[in-house]
Design an enzyme around this catalytic site. Sequence first.
Site, mmCIF file in Angstrom:
data_model
loop_
_atom_site.group_PDB
_atom_site.id
_atom_site.type_symbol
_atom_site.label_atom_id
_atom_site.label_comp_id
_atom_site.label_asym_id
_atom_site.label_seq_id
_atom_site.Cartn_x
_atom_site.Cartn_y
_atom_site.Cartn_z
ATOM 1 N N GLY A 93 -3.063 2.280 0.634
ATOM 2 C CA GLY A 93 -2.185 1.554 1.544
ATOM 3 C C GLY A 93 -2.448 1.789 3.014
ATOM 4 O O GLY A 93 -1.560 1.586 3.848
ATOM 5 N N SER A 94 -3.673 2.165 3.369
ATOM 6 C CA SER A 94 -3.922 2.394 4.803
ATOM 7 C C SER A 94 -3.844 1.083 5.588
ATOM 8 O O SER A 94 -3.387 1.065 6.729
ATOM 9 C CB SER A 94 -5.258 3.104 5.035
ATOM 10 O OG SER A 94 -6.341 2.241 4.801
ATOM 11 N N ILE B 273 -6.678 -9.551 -10.161
ATOM 12 C CA ILE B 273 -7.088 -10.930 -9.874
ATOM 13 C C ILE B 273 -5.895 -11.851 -10.112
ATOM 14 O O ILE B 273 -5.256 -11.794 -11.164
ATOM 15 C CB ILE B 273 -8.300 -11.345 -10.741
ATOM 16 C CG1 ILE B 273 -9.507 -10.478 -10.344
ATOM 17 C CG2 ILE B 273 -8.610 -12.827 -10.569
ATOM 18 C CD1 ILE B 273 -10.725 -10.682 -11.214
ATOM 19 N N LEU B 274 -5.596 -12.669 -9.119
ATOM 20 C CA LEU B 274 -4.430 -13.545 -9.203
ATOM 21 C C LEU B 274 -4.819 -14.865 -9.847
ATOM 22 O O LEU B 274 -5.915 -15.379 -9.610
ATOM 23 C CB LEU B 274 -3.871 -13.752 -7.797
ATOM 24 C CG LEU B 274 -3.282 -12.457 -7.204
ATOM 25 C CD1 LEU B 274 -3.191 -12.540 -5.689
ATOM 26 C CD2 LEU B 274 -1.922 -12.160 -7.819
ATOM 27 N N HIS C 148 -11.558 -7.728 2.948
ATOM 28 C CA HIS C 148 -12.622 -7.312 2.021
ATOM 29 C C HIS C 148 -13.632 -6.450 2.788
ATOM 30 O O HIS C 148 -14.035 -6.805 3.895
ATOM 31 C CB HIS C 148 -13.307 -8.550 1.434
ATOM 32 C CG HIS C 148 -14.393 -8.195 0.477
ATOM 33 N ND1 HIS C 148 -14.128 -7.797 -0.820
ATOM 34 C CD2 HIS C 148 -15.736 -8.118 0.627
ATOM 35 C CE1 HIS C 148 -15.275 -7.510 -1.422
ATOM 36 N NE2 HIS C 148 -16.266 -7.691 -0.564
HETATM 37 C C1 GRF Z 1 -9.892 -1.663 1.699
HETATM 38 O O1 GRF Z 1 -11.208 -1.196 1.805
HETATM 39 C C2 GRF Z 1 -9.908 -3.170 1.632
HETATM 40 O O2 GRF Z 1 -10.959 -3.754 2.338
HETATM 41 C C3 GRF Z 1 -10.077 -3.425 0.159
HETATM 42 O O3 GRF Z 1 -9.362 -2.413 -0.469
HETATM 43 C C4 GRF Z 1 -9.272 -1.282 0.370
HETATM 44 C C5 GRF Z 1 -7.824 -0.933 0.511
HETATM 45 O O4 GRF Z 1 -7.647 0.271 1.194
HETATM 46 N N1 GRF Z 1 -9.651 -4.749 -0.188
HETATM 47 P P1 GRF Z 1 -6.199 0.738 1.635
HETATM 48 O O5 GRF Z 1 -5.390 0.887 0.353
HETATM 49 O O6 GRF Z 1 -5.632 -0.299 2.544
HETATM 50 O O7 GRF Z 1 -6.411 2.050 2.309
#
Ligand code: GRF
Length: 214
Positions: free
Chosen positions: A13-14, A93-94, A110
């Site tokens: 969740g960063s 996957i939605l 992504h």
């Molecule tokens: C990120 O690298 C994002 O690009 C990908 O999943 C990861 C999620 O990281 N879709 P976080 O949970 O937001 O730290």
Amino acid sequence: MALPFAVLISGRGSNLLALERATRDGRIDGRIAIVVSDRADAAGIPAANALGLATAVLEPDRGLDRAAYGEALSALLEKSGAGLVALAGFMRILDGGFVRRWQGRLLNIHPSLLPAYPGLHTHRRVLEAGERAHGCTVHYVVEELDAGPAIIQARLTVRPGEDEAVLSARVRRLEHIIYPRAVDWCAGGRLEWRDGAAWLDGKPLQAPIVEEDA
Ligand code: GRF
């Protein structure tokens, strides 16, 4: 008026925390209506609760197929009042019904320069291929995985001898910069979905906006 939006996570969740910070310091004219995880053990859920955000866990039960999961998720999001959905490390996957229902209001971040390296383990694959250019992309979600119109990318140069952990941390730092920007554009109406394309400030985006890492 600050647009309510939802953030969907499966893990750390960063990006969720970066989006939340941006709502607080005015970089996003919006507010997080709900955080939803498909995993009860996602670290982002207690972090979101600690910030006072509304959270929900919607685990895919056995017996709930992809379409039924999408229906249940849509119902939860609609009830929250969200007008926009930001996928932030959501690993499920939605289904097509869900994607069509939220089309043009559904964003993803992504960790690659799409269309290069869709799918998983992007940093490892970039290193194995000996690429020099890497980064991340915010794009509209369409039914095909990681294939929707790209809105903004941040690019960096892979350093000689860099390992996966360092590279992924460098990319993540950039994710935290460009995702709030795209969400703000969308929340404020500057970014629009028209006929399957991304439009920014009334013009079709022929290519994503690009930020170079300093
Ligand atoms: C990120 O690298 C994002 O690009 C990908 O999943 C990861 C999620 O990281 N879709 P976080 O949970 O937001 O730290």
